[in-house]
Write an enzyme that holds these catalytic residues in place. Structure first.
Site, PDB file in Angstrom:
ATOM      1  N   GLY A  29       0.784  -1.214   0.000  1.00  0.00           N
ATOM      2  CA  GLY A  29       0.000   0.000   0.000  1.00  0.00           C
ATOM      3  C   GLY A  29       0.824   1.276   0.000  1.00  0.00           C
ATOM      4  N   HIS A  32       1.967   4.321  -5.142  1.00  0.00           N
ATOM      5  CA  HIS A  32       2.602   5.348  -5.971  1.00  0.00           C
ATOM      6  C   HIS A  32       2.690   4.810  -7.401  1.00  0.00           C
ATOM      7  CE1 HIS A  32       6.155   2.831  -5.682  1.00  0.00           C
ATOM      8  NE2 HIS A  32       6.137   2.929  -4.354  1.00  0.00           N
ATOM      9  N   HIS A  35       3.740   1.138  -8.160  1.00  0.00           N
ATOM     10  CA  HIS A  35       2.685   0.120  -8.029  1.00  0.00           C
ATOM     11  C   HIS A  35       1.736   0.174  -9.238  1.00  0.00           C
ATOM     12  CE1 HIS A  35       3.482   1.087  -3.588  1.00  0.00           C
ATOM     13  NE2 HIS A  35       3.806  -0.180  -3.685  1.00  0.00           N
ATOM     14  N   LEU A 146      11.259  -4.496 -10.438  1.00  0.00           N
ATOM     15  CA  LEU A 146      12.674  -4.895 -10.314  1.00  0.00           C
ATOM     16  C   LEU A 146      13.455  -3.949  -9.415  1.00  0.00           C
ATOM     17  CD1 LEU A 146      13.525  -6.240 -13.870  1.00  0.00           C
ATOM     18  CD2 LEU A 146      13.118  -7.514 -11.756  1.00  0.00           C
ATOM     19  N   LYS A 147      12.786  -2.951  -8.865  1.00  0.00           N
ATOM     20  CA  LYS A 147      13.415  -2.162  -7.804  1.00  0.00           C
ATOM     21  C   LYS A 147      13.789  -3.120  -6.662  1.00  0.00           C
ATOM     22  CE  LYS A 147      12.456   1.191  -4.308  1.00  0.00           C
ATOM     23  NZ  LYS A 147      11.976   0.290  -3.230  1.00  0.00           N
ATOM     24  N   ASP A 148      12.939  -4.112  -6.447  1.00  0.00           N
ATOM     25  CA  ASP A 148      13.208  -5.140  -5.442  1.00  0.00           C
ATOM     26  C   ASP A 148      13.696  -6.393  -6.173  1.00  0.00           C
ATOM     27  OD1 ASP A 148      12.072  -3.777  -2.933  1.00  0.00           O
ATOM     28  OD2 ASP A 148      10.506  -3.511  -4.415  1.00  0.00           O
ATOM     29  N   LYS A 182      10.861   5.568  -6.960  1.00  0.00           N
ATOM     30  CA  LYS A 182       9.670   5.819  -6.135  1.00  0.00           C
ATOM     31  C   LYS A 182       9.571   4.748  -5.065  1.00  0.00           C
ATOM     32  CE  LYS A 182       7.186   8.504  -9.411  1.00  0.00           C
ATOM     33  NZ  LYS A 182       6.273   9.609  -9.162  1.00  0.00           N
TER      34      LYS A 182
HETATM   35  P1  AMP Z   1       5.763  -2.610  -1.802  1.00  0.00           P
HETATM   36  O1  AMP Z   1       4.418  -1.995  -1.620  1.00  0.00           O
HETATM   37  O2  AMP Z   1       6.895  -1.662  -1.552  1.00  0.00           O
HETATM   38  O3  AMP Z   1       5.917  -3.947  -1.139  1.00  0.00           O
HETATM   39  O4  AMP Z   1       5.877  -2.927  -3.363  1.00  0.00           O
HETATM   40  C1  AMP Z   1       4.923  -3.703  -4.023  1.00  0.00           C
HETATM   41  C2  AMP Z   1       5.406  -3.996  -5.427  1.00  0.00           C
HETATM   42  O5  AMP Z   1       5.637  -2.766  -6.113  1.00  0.00           O
HETATM   43  C3  AMP Z   1       6.737  -4.758  -5.449  1.00  0.00           C
HETATM   44  O6  AMP Z   1       6.709  -5.695  -6.518  1.00  0.00           O
HETATM   45  C4  AMP Z   1       7.740  -3.666  -5.723  1.00  0.00           C
HETATM   46  O7  AMP Z   1       8.912  -4.141  -6.367  1.00  0.00           O
HETATM   47  C5  AMP Z   1       6.953  -2.760  -6.642  1.00  0.00           C
HETATM   48  N1  AMP Z   1       7.519  -1.412  -6.621  1.00  0.00           N
HETATM   49  C6  AMP Z   1       7.798  -0.651  -5.531  1.00  0.00           C
HETATM   50  N2  AMP Z   1       8.382   0.506  -5.916  1.00  0.00           N
HETATM   51  C7  AMP Z   1       8.499   0.450  -7.263  1.00  0.00           C
HETATM   52  C8  AMP Z   1       9.027   1.336  -8.244  1.00  0.00           C
HETATM   53  N3  AMP Z   1       9.549   2.502  -7.926  1.00  0.00           N
HETATM   54  N4  AMP Z   1       8.956   0.954  -9.550  1.00  0.00           N
HETATM   55  C9  AMP Z   1       8.423  -0.243  -9.895  1.00  0.00           C
HETATM   56  N5  AMP Z   1       7.905  -1.114  -9.027  1.00  0.00           N
HETATM   57  C10 AMP Z   1       7.941  -0.769  -7.729  1.00  0.00           C
END
Ligand code: AMP
Length: 287
Positions: A29, A32, A35, A146-148, A182
């Site tokens: 959540g 941005h 997501h 792929l940030k992660d 982001k």
């Molecule tokens: P999170 O909410 O941070 O757990 O992220 C959820 C998904 O969004 C994960 O697959 C992240 O790799 C992806 N994500 C987070 N930030 C970015 C970004 N800046 N660009 C692309 N994907 C992202």
């Protein structure tokens, strides 16, 4: 868009959509554009898009930011609807984990480096929640950023080893205009830290330039990236690593697909970034 909060309702919904392709976007959540890029791709490739919003306590260490991880369910629900999510799953912690943990997932590949090393148990927590979500949603496709990149590699192993019938899609890192990736955690950067944070991508590009110039030694590239970060931020450098990708093993030469990955701890926010490169230094943006 339907908002679902219980596992039972989610499973029933899935049962009624048996023959549909389902694109799943798991998130924590505070949505941005990173997501949303995943949702957009999922919409192109599937009949239905399911997004989950769940801040998973199992993937946070005892001294990490679980309690103060940013949350805004109302805004996220509006955003998810606007971007065209069909089913939004927002369970409570109690709903996801009604019992004490009697099962732990242990992962022996790709977790002893980068964030796995500095956040022990993190990827095991990720693997647990994703395994549950994959069973409940039974998606045909799942979308990750792929940030992660380490997470993506480990999820790949999870899906392969536990025989989930899911196609994984890894998508480009979405960035601010000045290059900062982001992240929900960016709100916790002070003004000066926010300015300094642009040097994360710049440091990776220094490393990329070395590869493009023919440098083969990971240690030389690591040193150059570290030097750049040290002179441009006051954040604490947690790691700068050059490994092969997706194996995430140490290498003696950059003659293969590599990742340059960094983590920097600022006062209230820990930021990560990476570039995946081929042996000529050309960026691989999606997988
Ligand atoms: P999170 O909410 O941070 O757990 O992220 C959820 C998904 O969004 C994960 O697959 C992240 O790799 C992806 N994500 C987070 N930030 C970015 C970004 N800046 N660009 C692309 N994907 C992202």
């Amino acid at each position: 868009m339907e908002v679902i909060t219980t596992k039972k309702a989610l499973q029933e919904k899935r049962h009624n959509k048996k023959n549909k392709t389902i694109g799943f976007v798991p998130t924590m959540g505070f949505l941005h554009e990173g997501h949303l890029s995943l949702v957009n791709q999922a919409k192109k490739e599937n009949d239905l898009v399911v997004m989950s919003i769940f801040v998973n306590p199992l993937q946070f260490g005892p001294n990490e930011d679980f309690e103060r991880y940013p949350r805004d369910e109302e805004q996220d629900t509006r955003t998810a609807k606007e971007v065209g999510v069909d089913i939004l799953f927002i369970p409570s912690v109690q709903e996801m984990y009604p019992n004490d943990q009697a099962i732990h997932i242990s992962i022996t590949k790709g977790t002893d480096v980068l964030c796995g090393k500095s956040r022990p148990g993190h990827f095991e927590g990720v693997a647990m929640v994703l395994s549950k979500l994959f069973h409940l949603i039974a998606p045909t496709h799942a979308y990750f950023g792929l940030k992660d990149a380490q997470q993506f590699a480990i999820v790949h192993t999870l899906v392969q080893h536990l025989d989930f019938q899911i196609t994984l899609v890894g998508l480009p890192t979405v960035r601010e205009a000045d290059g900062l990736a982001k992240s929900s955690r960016n709100v916790y950067l002070s003004k000066t830290e926010r300015e300094e944070a642009t040097s994360l991508l710049k440091s990776l590009q220094v490393g990329q330039q070395y590869v493009q110039n023919g440098e083969k030694l990971p240690s030389v590239i690591q040193e150059a990236v570290t030097q750049y970060l040290q002179t441009t931020t006051n954040g604490r450098i947690e790691y700068v690593s050059v490994l092969n990708y997706p194996e995430l093993a140490n290498i003696s030469s950059t003659n293969e697909q590599i990742i340059i990955a960094i983590a920097v701890q600022f006062e209230k926010a820990r930021l990560i970034d990476n570039l995946i490169l081929d042996s000529y230094g050309k960026q691989i943006e999606r997988i």
